[in-house]
Design a protein around this motif. Structure first.
Motif, PDB file in Angstrom:
ATOM      1  N   ALA A 105       6.712  -9.694   7.842  1.00  0.00           N
ATOM      2  CA  ALA A 105       7.803  -9.789   8.819  1.00  0.00           C
ATOM      3  C   ALA A 105       7.325  -9.740  10.262  1.00  0.00           C
ATOM      4  O   ALA A 105       7.988 -10.276  11.151  1.00  0.00           O
ATOM      5  CB  ALA A 105       8.820  -8.673   8.570  1.00  0.00           C
ATOM      6  N   LEU A 106       6.196  -9.102  10.521  1.00  0.00           N
ATOM      7  CA  LEU A 106       5.716  -8.960  11.902  1.00  0.00           C
ATOM      8  C   LEU A 106       4.577  -9.926  12.226  1.00  0.00           C
ATOM      9  O   LEU A 106       4.067  -9.935  13.349  1.00  0.00           O
ATOM     10  CB  LEU A 106       5.251  -7.520  12.150  1.00  0.00           C
ATOM     11  N   ASN A 107       4.211 -10.740  11.276  1.00  0.00           N
ATOM     12  CA  ASN A 107       3.095 -11.664  11.444  1.00  0.00           C
ATOM     13  C   ASN A 107       3.312 -12.612  12.630  1.00  0.00           C
ATOM     14  O   ASN A 107       4.347 -13.269  12.729  1.00  0.00           O
ATOM     15  CB  ASN A 107       2.913 -12.490  10.165  1.00  0.00           C
ATOM     16  N   GLY A 108       2.345 -12.645  13.544  1.00  0.00           N
ATOM     17  CA  GLY A 108       2.383 -13.579  14.669  1.00  0.00           C
ATOM     18  C   GLY A 108       3.163 -13.107  15.872  1.00  0.00           C
ATOM     19  O   GLY A 108       3.203 -13.796  16.886  1.00  0.00           O
ATOM     20  N   LYS A 109       3.774 -11.924  15.795  1.00  0.00           N
ATOM     21  CA  LYS A 109       4.551 -11.424  16.931  1.00  0.00           C
ATOM     22  C   LYS A 109       3.636 -10.663  17.898  1.00  0.00           C
ATOM     23  O   LYS A 109       2.727  -9.951  17.466  1.00  0.00           O
ATOM     24  CB  LYS A 109       5.678 -10.518  16.443  1.00  0.00           C
ATOM     25  N   PRO A 110       3.867 -10.771  19.215  1.00  0.00           N
ATOM     26  CA  PRO A 110       3.002 -10.087  20.174  1.00  0.00           C
ATOM     27  C   PRO A 110       3.275  -8.594  20.215  1.00  0.00           C
ATOM     28  O   PRO A 110       4.407  -8.146  20.019  1.00  0.00           O
ATOM     29  CB  PRO A 110       3.362 -10.737  21.507  1.00  0.00           C
ATOM     30  N   ALA A 111       2.221  -7.826  20.462  1.00  0.00           N
ATOM     31  CA  ALA A 111       2.355  -6.371  20.536  1.00  0.00           C
ATOM     32  C   ALA A 111       1.393  -5.814  21.573  1.00  0.00           C
ATOM     33  O   ALA A 111       0.320  -6.367  21.811  1.00  0.00           O
ATOM     34  CB  ALA A 111       2.079  -5.738  19.169  1.00  0.00           C
ATOM     35  N   GLY A 112       1.804  -4.710  22.181  1.00  0.00           N
ATOM     36  CA  GLY A 112       0.956  -3.990  23.106  1.00  0.00           C
ATOM     37  C   GLY A 112       1.169  -2.501  22.903  1.00  0.00           C
ATOM     38  O   GLY A 112       2.131  -2.076  22.244  1.00  0.00           O
ATOM     39  N   VAL A 113       0.267  -1.691  23.456  1.00  0.00           N
ATOM     40  CA  VAL A 113       0.311  -0.249  23.241  1.00  0.00           C
ATOM     41  C   VAL A 113       0.212   0.492  24.569  1.00  0.00           C
ATOM     42  O   VAL A 113      -0.314  -0.034  25.552  1.00  0.00           O
ATOM     43  CB  VAL A 113      -0.820   0.194  22.284  1.00  0.00           C
ATOM     44  N   PHE A 114       0.719   1.737  24.581  1.00  0.00           N
ATOM     45  CA  PHE A 114       0.674   2.540  25.798  1.00  0.00           C
ATOM     46  C   PHE A 114       0.627   4.019  25.446  1.00  0.00           C
ATOM     47  O   PHE A 114       1.049   4.421  24.358  1.00  0.00           O
ATOM     48  CB  PHE A 114       1.852   2.216  26.725  1.00  0.00           C
TER      49      PHE A 114
END
Length: 204
Positions: A105-114
């Motif tokens: 379901a999350l394949n290919g979606k952009p993500a970032g962390v903080f």
């Protein structure tokens, strides 16, 4: 009616420093036409097996559901540092997302962390890198902050190419400075743009 695209800004914050970063990231997402932020948090965990949290927190963002994560178009994931790693409540939530991994379901979606720490060398970068690992397993596309963001080269507090950070001081009273805010907004803006630009790979 189809739901508007959104970037999920999912965080755990005990004393408010990570929450403040989350709100700045949300402002960055809001600056991008065609997408909106969705702020969510996770409940505390306890070694006492009988301890429970209310279904709705007393204040702040609502608790995240699996559907909030499943239907997001991008993700910003935030946690305070716990000995160079993410806090247990966020890890506990992520450990329960195997169904999303199985379905892609999350394949290919952009993500970032903080993240946020009390001191400058309190484990910010190792925490950010460790937070990327479950997102990579989910097939997400990780983005950080490029050095075209001038504040990245001049910050005297938080801020890394791996993601925005904040140094709140050992007593939690260090002001949230302008460059830390700029870098958080920059990640939100970048995630918003990427979420609209990347193709949907969740079915691939």
């Amino acid at each position: 009616m189809a739901e508007s695209p959104y970037v999920l800004v999912l965080y755990y914050s005990l004393h408010g420093a990570v929450r403040d970063l989350a709100r700045q990231i949300a402002l960055g997402v809001e600056s991008v036409d065609g997408i909106e932020p969705r702020l969510r948090t996770v409940p505390k965990v306890s070694a006492n097996c009988e301890a429970t949290e209310a279904d709705i927190p007393d204040s702040g963002a609502p608790y995240c559901t699996a559907d909030d994560l499943r239907h997001c178009h991008g993700l910003a994931l935030g946690s305070p540092t716990r000995f160079g790693n993410m806090a247990a409540p966020l890890k506990y939530f992520l450990d329960g997302t195997s169904d999303l991994w199985l379905s892609g379901a999350l394949n290919g979606k952009p993500a970032g962390v903080f993240t946020a720490t009390g001191t400058l060398h309190g484990g910010q970068e190792t925490t950010l890198l460790s937070m990327m690992l479950p997102l990579l397993h989910q097939g997400m596309v990780i983005t950080g902050i490029p050095y075209t963001e001038k504040a990245l080269a001049t910050t005297q507090g938080g801020g890394t190419p791996y993601g925005p950070t904040r140094v709140s001081g050992v007593d939690g009273k260090r002001p949230f400075d302008a460059e830390e805010k700029q870098l958080a907004v920059a990640l939100g803006r970048r995630l918003g743009r990427l979420a609209l630009a990347l193709p949907d790979l969740s079915a691939v």
